[in-house]
Design a protein around this motif. Sequence first.
Motif, PDB file in Angstrom:
ATOM      1  N   GLY A   8       0.690  -1.546   0.266  1.00 48.96           N
ATOM      2  CA  GLY A   8       0.262  -0.163  -0.149  1.00 48.96           C
ATOM      3  C   GLY A   8       0.984   1.341  -0.331  1.00 48.96           C
ATOM      4  N   ARG A   9       2.639   0.979  -0.432  1.00 45.55           N
ATOM      5  CA  ARG A   9       2.961   2.207   0.085  1.00 45.55           C
ATOM      6  C   ARG A   9       4.156   1.918  -0.701  1.00 45.55           C
ATOM      7  NH1 ARG A   9       4.863   2.860   6.236  1.00 45.55           N
ATOM      8  NH2 ARG A   9       2.150   1.909   6.878  1.00 45.55           N
ATOM      9  N   ASP A  10       5.338   2.713  -0.917  1.00 39.49           N
ATOM     10  CA  ASP A  10       6.167   2.336  -1.746  1.00 39.49           C
ATOM     11  C   ASP A  10       7.483   2.167   0.102  1.00 39.49           C
ATOM     12  OD1 ASP A  10       6.101   3.179  -3.789  1.00 39.49           O
ATOM     13  OD2 ASP A  10       6.896   4.900  -4.129  1.00 39.49           O
ATOM     14  N   LEU A  11       8.554   1.380  -0.645  1.00 34.80           N
ATOM     15  CA  LEU A  11       9.067   0.769   0.671  1.00 34.80           C
ATOM     16  C   LEU A  11      10.638   0.171  -0.364  1.00 34.80           C
ATOM     17  CD1 LEU A  11       9.409  -1.777   2.043  1.00 34.80           C
ATOM     18  CD2 LEU A  11       7.030  -1.883   1.725  1.00 34.80           C
ATOM     19  N   GLN A  27      13.430  -1.987  -3.887  1.00 31.78           N
ATOM     20  CA  GLN A  27      12.398  -0.437  -4.324  1.00 31.78           C
ATOM     21  C   GLN A  27      11.591  -1.404  -4.266  1.00 31.78           C
ATOM     22  OE1 GLN A  27      12.467   2.456  -3.488  1.00 31.78           O
ATOM     23  NE2 GLN A  27      10.103   2.584  -3.716  1.00 31.78           N
ATOM     24  N   ILE A  28      10.352  -1.320  -3.392  1.00 31.09           N
ATOM     25  CA  ILE A  28       9.210  -1.893  -3.271  1.00 31.09           C
ATOM     26  C   ILE A  28       7.926  -0.998  -3.876  1.00 31.09           C
ATOM     27  CG2 ILE A  28       7.239  -4.331  -2.524  1.00 31.09           C
ATOM     28  CD1 ILE A  28       9.599  -5.495  -1.151  1.00 31.09           C
ATOM     29  N   ASP A  29       7.019  -0.977  -5.309  1.00 29.87           N
ATOM     30  CA  ASP A  29       6.384   0.248  -5.350  1.00 29.87           C
ATOM     31  C   ASP A  29       5.177  -0.213  -5.108  1.00 29.87           C
ATOM     32  OD1 ASP A  29       8.384   2.052  -7.014  1.00 29.87           O
ATOM     33  OD2 ASP A  29       8.126   0.405  -8.636  1.00 29.87           O
ATOM     34  N   LEU A  34       2.517  -9.725  -4.748  1.00 27.65           N
ATOM     35  CA  LEU A  34       3.195 -11.006  -4.719  1.00 27.65           C
ATOM     36  C   LEU A  34       2.939 -11.863  -3.858  1.00 27.65           C
ATOM     37  CD1 LEU A  34       6.850  -9.174  -3.042  1.00 27.65           C
ATOM     38  CD2 LEU A  34       6.536 -10.089  -5.594  1.00 27.65           C
ATOM     39  N   LYS A  35       3.290 -12.808  -3.858  1.00 25.01           N
ATOM     40  CA  LYS A  35       2.749 -14.622  -2.835  1.00 25.01           C
ATOM     41  C   LYS A  35       4.028 -14.532  -2.686  1.00 25.01           C
ATOM     42  CE  LYS A  35      -0.602 -16.855  -6.207  1.00 25.01           C
ATOM     43  NZ  LYS A  35      -1.711 -16.496  -5.398  1.00 25.01           N
ATOM     44  N   ALA A  63      12.192 -10.701   1.980  1.00 25.85           N
ATOM     45  CA  ALA A  63      12.810  -9.501   2.763  1.00 25.85           C
ATOM     46  C   ALA A  63      12.353  -9.688   4.531  1.00 25.85           C
ATOM     47  CB  ALA A  63      11.203  -8.860   1.571  1.00 25.85           C
ATOM     48  N   HIS A  64      13.245  -8.642   4.982  1.00 26.38           N
ATOM     49  CA  HIS A  64      13.538  -8.502   5.917  1.00 26.38           C
ATOM     50  C   HIS A  64      12.861  -7.238   6.384  1.00 26.38           C
ATOM     51  CE1 HIS A  64      15.834 -12.013   6.487  1.00 26.38           C
ATOM     52  NE2 HIS A  64      16.719 -11.591   5.747  1.00 26.38           N
ATOM     53  N   SER A  65      12.074  -7.363   7.226  1.00 26.01           N
ATOM     54  CA  SER A  65      11.179  -6.850   8.387  1.00 26.01           C
ATOM     55  C   SER A  65      10.691  -5.702   8.086  1.00 26.01           C
ATOM     56  CB  SER A  65      12.712  -5.724   9.414  1.00 26.01           C
ATOM     57  OG  SER A  65      13.663  -7.010  10.107  1.00 26.01           O
ATOM     58  N   VAL A  66       9.333  -6.038   6.762  1.00 24.08           N
ATOM     59  CA  VAL A  66       9.269  -5.772   6.062  1.00 24.08           C
ATOM     60  C   VAL A  66       7.558  -5.208   7.253  1.00 24.08           C
ATOM     61  CG1 VAL A  66       7.011  -5.408   4.408  1.00 24.08           C
ATOM     62  CG2 VAL A  66       9.572  -6.760   3.935  1.00 24.08           C
ATOM     63  N   ALA A  67       7.224  -4.118   7.393  1.00 25.67           N
ATOM     64  CA  ALA A  67       6.396  -3.638   8.117  1.00 25.67           C
ATOM     65  C   ALA A  67       4.366  -4.230   7.817  1.00 25.67           C
ATOM     66  CB  ALA A  67       5.811  -2.049   8.858  1.00 25.67           C
ATOM     67  N   PHE A  68       4.044  -4.610   8.848  1.00 27.58           N
ATOM     68  CA  PHE A  68       2.597  -5.312   8.339  1.00 27.58           C
ATOM     69  C   PHE A  68       1.392  -3.681   7.954  1.00 27.58           C
ATOM     70  CE2 PHE A  68       3.273  -9.170   9.963  1.00 27.58           C
ATOM     71  CZ  PHE A  68       1.809 -10.359   9.419  1.00 27.58           C
ATOM     72  N   ALA A  69       2.152  -2.451   8.426  1.00 34.11           N
ATOM     73  CA  ALA A  69       0.985  -1.881   7.358  1.00 34.11           C
ATOM     74  C   ALA A  69       1.830  -1.017   6.582  1.00 34.11           C
ATOM     75  CB  ALA A  69       1.526  -0.564   8.699  1.00 34.11           C
ATOM     76  N   SER A  70       2.785  -1.893   5.855  1.00 35.63           N
ATOM     77  CA  SER A  70       2.845  -1.780   4.726  1.00 35.63           C
ATOM     78  C   SER A  70       2.332  -2.341   3.446  1.00 35.63           C
ATOM     79  CB  SER A  70       4.728  -1.744   3.900  1.00 35.63           C
ATOM     80  OG  SER A  70       5.397  -2.701   4.581  1.00 35.63           O
ATOM     81  N   PHE A  71       1.237  -3.539   3.620  1.00 36.52           N
ATOM     82  CA  PHE A  71       0.584  -4.296   2.864  1.00 36.52           C
ATOM     83  C   PHE A  71      -0.647  -4.805   3.259  1.00 36.52           C
ATOM     84  CE2 PHE A  71       4.029  -7.293   5.621  1.00 36.52           C
ATOM     85  CZ  PHE A  71       2.643  -8.287   5.586  1.00 36.52           C
ATOM     86  N   ARG A  72      -1.148  -5.433   3.088  1.00 40.05           N
ATOM     87  CA  ARG A  72      -2.493  -6.076   2.735  1.00 40.05           C
ATOM     88  C   ARG A  72      -2.288  -7.716   2.269  1.00 40.05           C
ATOM     89  NH1 ARG A  72      -7.357  -5.071  -0.473  1.00 40.05           N
ATOM     90  NH2 ARG A  72      -6.162  -4.125  -2.841  1.00 40.05           N
TER      91      ARG A  72
END
Length: 76
Positions: A8-11, A27-29, A34-35, A63-72
């Motif tokens: 839901g956001r660039d990171l 960069q993940i746009d 993804l699966k 991909a390490h330490s990805v905040a849950f707030a950044s994906f759904r």
Amino acid sequence: MYHSIEFGRDLVAELDVPGEGRTPRVQIDKGTRLKAETRPYVVKSARGPIEAADLLLEDGTIAHSVAFASFRFLDE
């Protein structure tokens, strides 16, 4: 179990490439789908606890330490 997720956001994420001994930043746009398998945990920060996950991608990278707030999670 692999889940379909959408960002839901660039990171920028650290990507572990097994067998290569390197951890490039990628960069993940916003809108990328993804699966991935998720390995959730909580990270302490100056602002309090943050729910994060290591994402185990289908190609074997992590991909390490990805905040849950950044994906759904997507319904499938």
